[in-house]
Design a protein around this motif. Sequence first.
Motif, short mmCIF file in Angstrom:
data_model
loop_
_atom_site.label_atom_id
_atom_site.label_comp_id
_atom_site.label_asym_id
_atom_site.label_seq_id
_atom_site.Cartn_x
_atom_site.Cartn_y
_atom_site.Cartn_z
N SER A 154 0.84 -1.11 0.07
CA SER A 154 -0.02 -0.10 0.11
C SER A 154 0.71 1.28 0.07
N ILE A 155 1.86 1.20 0.73
CA ILE A 155 2.90 2.60 0.81
C ILE A 155 3.47 2.45 -0.65
N GLY A 156 4.01 1.39 -1.04
CA GLY A 156 4.77 1.52 -2.43
C GLY A 156 3.77 1.89 -3.56
N ASN A 157 2.47 1.70 -3.31
CA ASN A 157 1.42 2.11 -4.34
C ASN A 157 0.96 3.47 -4.37
N ASP A 158 0.67 3.74 -3.30
CA ASP A 158 -0.01 5.24 -2.86
C ASP A 158 1.23 6.31 -2.84
N TYR A 159 2.35 5.80 -2.28
CA TYR A 159 3.29 6.83 -2.12
C TYR A 159 4.71 6.28 -3.10
N GLU A 160 5.42 5.76 -2.32
CA GLU A 160 6.64 5.16 -3.29
C GLU A 160 7.31 3.97 -2.65
N PHE A 161 8.08 2.95 -3.04
CA PHE A 161 8.81 2.12 -2.54
C PHE A 161 9.73 2.63 -1.51
N ASN A 162 10.48 3.65 -1.61
CA ASN A 162 11.41 4.44 -0.96
C ASN A 162 10.95 4.65 0.41
N ASP A 163 9.78 4.86 0.53
CA ASP A 163 9.02 5.05 1.86
C ASP A 163 8.57 3.93 2.66
N ILE A 164 8.64 2.66 2.11
CA ILE A 164 8.02 1.39 2.90
C ILE A 164 8.58 1.43 4.42
N PHE A 165 9.70 1.71 4.65
CA PHE A 165 10.30 1.73 6.05
C PHE A 165 9.89 2.79 6.69
N LEU A 166 10.22 4.06 6.01
CA LEU A 166 9.87 5.39 6.68
C LEU A 166 8.76 5.57 7.16
N LYS A 167 7.54 5.09 6.61
CA LYS A 167 6.17 5.20 7.22
C LYS A 167 5.95 4.37 8.34
N GLN A 168 6.61 3.16 8.41
CA GLN A 168 6.39 2.17 9.70
C GLN A 168 7.31 2.74 10.85
N VAL A 169 8.47 3.18 10.63
CA VAL A 169 9.18 3.69 11.43
C VAL A 169 8.45 4.78 12.47
N SER A 170 7.76 5.77 11.48
CA SER A 170 7.10 6.82 11.85
C SER A 170 5.90 6.39 12.72
N ALA A 171 5.06 5.21 12.19
CA ALA A 171 3.98 4.84 12.88
C ALA A 171 4.27 3.88 14.22
N LEU A 172 5.30 3.43 14.34
CA LEU A 172 5.53 2.37 15.15
C LEU A 172 6.99 2.69 16.05
N GLY A 173 7.42 3.54 15.78
CA GLY A 173 8.84 3.74 16.48
C GLY A 173 8.67 4.89 17.66
N ASN A 174 9.22 4.59 18.64
CA ASN A 174 9.32 5.45 19.80
C ASN A 174 10.68 5.93 20.46
N GLU A 175 10.93 6.57 21.23
CA GLU A 175 11.86 7.10 21.73
C GLU A 175 13.07 6.20 22.31
N ASN A 176 12.42 5.23 22.96
CA ASN A 176 13.22 4.19 23.53
C ASN A 176 13.58 2.96 22.86
N ASP A 177 12.95 3.06 21.39
CA ASP A 177 13.38 2.12 20.49
C ASP A 177 14.80 2.21 19.75
N ILE A 178 15.04 1.23 18.94
CA ILE A 178 15.99 1.05 18.17
C ILE A 178 15.63 0.78 16.94
N LEU A 179 16.25 1.45 15.82
CA LEU A 179 15.95 0.92 14.44
C LEU A 179 17.39 0.53 13.90
N TRP A 180 17.22 -0.89 13.46
CA TRP A 180 18.58 -1.81 12.91
C TRP A 180 18.26 -1.74 11.40
#
Length: 192
Positions: free
Chosen positions: A88-114
């Motif tokens: 849905s992200i790839g279709n509605d926006y672009e493939f390069n946003d598939i992880f960015l939007k998930q980090v934005s939705a799921l990530g919190n200050e105490n988390d780590i992105l690997w």
Amino acid sequence: MDKYISSIFEEMKEVQNRFVMESMPVLIAIATEITQCFEKGGKLLICGNGGSAADAQHIAAEFVNRFKMERPPLPAIAITTDTSIITSIGNDYEFNDIFLKQVSALGNENDILWGISTSGNSENVVRALREADRLKIRIIGFTGRDGGKMKGLCDILFQSPTDNTPRIQEIHIAAAHIICQLVDEMMFGKFA
């Protein structure tokens, strides 16, 4: 063919020897960072493409289920796995946003992105790292030798000591297994 196979194993041994000599401090730093994240109630978000996506899933499974010892499940999410979200992200926006939007939705200050990228230049991973930085999420990166664009974006960067993609991937999973075992031992075992 025998000589060809032997030469591959020789290259693997050479890269593994460099890995052992160069990597202990960064592996300890990453394991310490992840341990602190879990102890503060944070989670790991892990991403990559292709083989690195498979590594993200593999690493998440080691934390959520168990690695070697029996212990409580630890919160890790491979954000490479939900095909409905990704398409849905790839279709509605672009493939390069598939992880960015998930980090934005799921990530919190105490988390780590690997983020995992053999080249260090995967644009969708790079964008996710930038979003994590904006959200004050700590960033761990796994790349090949030169680090690519990820080099300046990570709080801790592990660089596999080779430019050969199959060897990078082999070292990445070996390093991830070492990190899993160190985190287990720091939280529940020898170093607790």
